[in-house]
Each structure stands twice: as structure tokens, then as C-alpha cells.
Scaffold this active site. Sequence first.
Site, short mmCIF file in Angstrom:
data_model
loop_
_atom_site.label_atom_id
_atom_site.label_comp_id
_atom_site.label_asym_id
_atom_site.label_seq_id
_atom_site.Cartn_x
_atom_site.Cartn_y
_atom_site.Cartn_z
N ASN A 206 -18.11 -51.01 31.02
CA ASN A 206 -17.13 -49.98 31.69
C ASN A 206 -16.11 -50.96 32.75
OD1 ASN A 206 -17.31 -48.16 33.48
ND2 ASN A 206 -18.26 -47.59 31.57
N ASP B 263 -20.91 -44.33 26.21
CA ASP B 263 -20.46 -43.16 24.85
C ASP B 263 -21.47 -43.82 23.66
OD1 ASP B 263 -19.05 -41.44 25.84
OD2 ASP B 263 -18.07 -42.08 25.27
N LYS C 117 -12.94 -30.10 28.45
CA LYS C 117 -14.10 -30.73 28.38
C LYS C 117 -15.23 -30.45 29.76
CE LYS C 117 -14.60 -35.24 28.88
NZ LYS C 117 -14.02 -36.36 28.80
N LYS D 14 -19.90 -29.06 28.18
CA LYS D 14 -20.16 -29.73 28.15
C LYS D 14 -21.35 -28.52 29.66
CE LYS D 14 -19.26 -34.08 29.02
NZ LYS D 14 -19.43 -35.21 28.49
O1 C5P Z 1 -17.56 -37.16 28.06
P1 C5P Z 1 -17.28 -37.73 29.40
O2 C5P Z 1 -17.68 -39.34 29.42
O3 C5P Z 1 -15.50 -37.38 28.91
O4 C5P Z 1 -18.18 -37.06 30.39
C1 C5P Z 1 -17.85 -37.65 31.99
C2 C5P Z 1 -18.58 -36.52 32.49
O5 C5P Z 1 -19.87 -36.53 31.28
C3 C5P Z 1 -19.14 -37.56 33.65
O6 C5P Z 1 -19.61 -36.27 34.66
C4 C5P Z 1 -20.13 -38.35 33.07
O7 C5P Z 1 -20.95 -38.60 34.39
C5 C5P Z 1 -21.09 -37.25 32.29
N1 C5P Z 1 -21.59 -37.95 31.14
C6 C5P Z 1 -23.11 -38.50 31.28
N2 C5P Z 1 -24.07 -38.95 29.67
C7 C5P Z 1 -22.87 -39.57 29.47
C8 C5P Z 1 -21.31 -39.34 29.03
C9 C5P Z 1 -20.94 -38.23 29.83
O8 C5P Z 1 -23.70 -38.31 32.27
N3 C5P Z 1 -23.22 -39.57 27.74
#
Ligand code: C5P
Length: 418
Positions: free
Chosen positions: A213, A282, A346, A350
Site C-alpha cells: 500500500n 489486512d 476502532k 482494538k
Molecule cells: O484495522 P485497521 O487496519 O484499520 O487498524 C489500524 C491499526 O491497527 C493501526 O494501528 C495498525 O498498525 C494496526 N494493525 C495491526 N495489524 C493489522 C492491521 C492493523 O497492527 N493486521
Amino acid sequence: MKEFAGKHLVLGLSGGVACYKSAELCRLLIKAGASGQIVMTEAAEQFITPVTMQALSGRTVYGSQWDTREPNNMPHINLSREADAILIAPCSADFAARLAQGRSDELLSLLCLARPAERVPLLLAPAMNREMWVHPATQRNFAQVAQDGATVLGVGTGEQACGETGDGRMLEPAELMEELSAFFAPKQLVGQHLLVTAGPTFEAIDPVRGITNLSSGKMGFAIARAAREAGAEVTLVAGPVHLPTPRGVRRINVQSAEQMLMAVEQSVDAATVFVATAAVADWRPALASEQKIKKDGSGEVPALAFVENPDILARVAQSPRARAGQLFCVGFAAESHDLLAHATAKRLRKQVPLLVGNIGPATFGQDDNALLLIDAEGHRELPHASKRVLAQQLVADIASRLRAAPAAPRRVGAQVLV
Ligand code: C5P
């Protein structure tokens, strides 16, 4: 506001080829808002002229203690007292020997000796041939000067003007600027260990292709730098980006989300703060082909199946140390719209005490950004600024949270997690 606005430095040059770098250093200091008084030894004037340094600093250069420009004829007193710091760059082997002995028969060493040491710090950027650098006399002199209160900056390694290769080069001007920033930064994170993830991940499809990305890693690298400058130990787990490692930061390079998770798991036990800025993919291809997938001319397109990547932040945030408040977790959210609503959701999903929202398309690859800090109490904006400034503000915010609740059970939603 410029980073060194209001700071006044004495930039002292002793004799060495590295004097040419001091011209650039002077330019960078002035550009960063500092004022600089140049003082040169006679030997330094063999390498670069005072004219160059005068033009760059905008002030006439001092070279002699007998300079009659000062009404009281005491440049060593006047110049040292108005400085926020004295930086000797380059600091030659001879000059270190002179400092170690407290010599004062020329202006620069006299000025260093005469400075009020408790309020005017002295920083030295050594520069010399590698044999001179490792000589016990030189090492002894720098150790003595450090013991007397000076800060001896490191040296670079590489080709030297004499044709030899090794340690002893003066740090580059940009590196010296980083050292100065670190020196002046408030030490709010001493005793803390930050683990930071940054950049994108790269999920292989075959040996020559993959999915990634647009994350540049700039925000995460800026946070790592600011945390280091604030006195923290910093480990930076970086996806594939072409950014220089901030000085003093331990860097672990990774490609995929799984590698990033592994690197984080190996380092997280030592950490007290985890900042997840990485844009982790993801999903990854379910099966990375060992050989390049070939186009066979039939028009058939390969079908790619995906599996979900581990959520590194969510895992770390649910670890016993994080739940016990021994590891403060900060997440990031890059959204394209409805930042507050999405980032708030989020944060709860999380299970992190602090989530930092930003607009993804507006920040990826840029040098500036705007942040929205969301916690259990509400939200606060860090308005548009350079990523460097925002990183400093975020580090200050994290430091104040750590001070307010040192290693306490953390509050994520309404309930307290223990
Ligand atoms: O779910 P999303 O990707 O939007 O979440 C963003 C946050 O989660 C960021 O802090 C990112 O570094 C972390 N993240 C992670 N591992 C993943 C996806 C996101 O640590 N597989």
C-alpha cells in the site's frame, strides 16, 4: 515555528578537513531558526575561510582573544555567556587534548574553559584520521573531557580524506542537527522503551510480485525519532520503506505482516509503550507461488485466494502486560471519511486506550498531517503540522499519560481492564 527558533549557538571550528561540512551545518542551523556565532582556530582557517562562515552565519567571525571588537576586550566571556550551547565541529584530536588539559592560549579553548558549565553545555563532534581516533591518547582525552561535563558525539565510519577507511569521520551536518535536536528535547520518556511499527507490509504473490500500500512510514519514523530524543529506548519494526533510521533507534526490517508480528513478539516483552503506525495489509495471498506465475497466452487470469493477516495491534493490546497496564498501546486509524466515528469504533474494537486517527489519502507519502487523538474521555485535535512536529506533540501526550497513570490498570471503555 522553526525548530531552533530562539536558540543561540557558538559554533567552534578547530582544524580539520571536516571544516567544509561545518559550512553546511551553519546553513542548516540558520535555516532552522538558530543564530550562530562562529569561532575559528588558526588551524581551522587553513581549511575554510572566515568569509564563507561569515556569509552563512550573518555575523563576523571571531578568531582571536585579542579581538578589539568587544568593548571590554573579553570575547571569551561575552560570547560564551550569550550561548545556549557551544558546539565544536570539527573537534580535532589536538583540540580535545587542549580541552582535556584546560589550555586557554587561543580564543576557542579559552571560551570553552570560561563558559558557565552548568548553564552552557559543550558538545564535541570529533573528526580525524582513524588511527588518531583509536589512539589511546585521543580516547583518554575525550573520556576526560566527557568526565568534565562535555557531550562527546559519535563519529562516522567510511572513507577518509587521507584515503584510509574507518572510524573518525565527522558526523554529517544533518546527523549533527539530529544530535542537537535530541540534546535540546525535553527528556519526558526516560526509562521508557517504545516499540513502534511503521510503513506498509508487502505480501508476496510470487517471487517478483506482491500486494502493498501507499504508506511511506514517515509518521512512524518521526515518532521513533521523537521518542528517542525524549530519552526513550526505541525499537522500530519497519516494513519496506526507503527512510534513514533515526539516530539511536534499533531498527528491524520486515516485509510481510507475519514477519512484522514475529518481530513485534520478539521485542514486545521489553517494551513499555507500543505504537502501531504501520499500515498492515489486512489480507495476504493464501499461497505465495514459489515460481513466477507466467502468462501463457491463453487469456486465462490467475485466481488469487486470500487469507486474513493477524491483527498485530489487537493481539498486543490483549496481552497480559497490556491488560495489566504495563504496556501502553497506541493504535492508528487511516480513514477516508467520518474520521471521528470510525476511529472511535476502532479504538473500542482494538481495545486500546489511545487511538490516533488521520485521513489516509491526505497523509500517505506526505511530510505533514493532522491527527485526532481519541481516548475513553473524548477526543482532541492536533492540527495540521509537519509529521516531525506532530510526532513531538504525540510523544509529549503519551508521556503525560504515562505520568498520570504509571503502570496502572487501563480504562478502554466504561469498564476498567485488569
Ligand atoms: O484495522 P485497521 O487496519 O484499520 O487498524 C489500524 C491499526 O491497527 C493501526 O494501528 C495498525 O498498525 C494496526 N494493525 C495491526 N495489524 C493489522 C492491521 C492493523 O497492527 N493486521
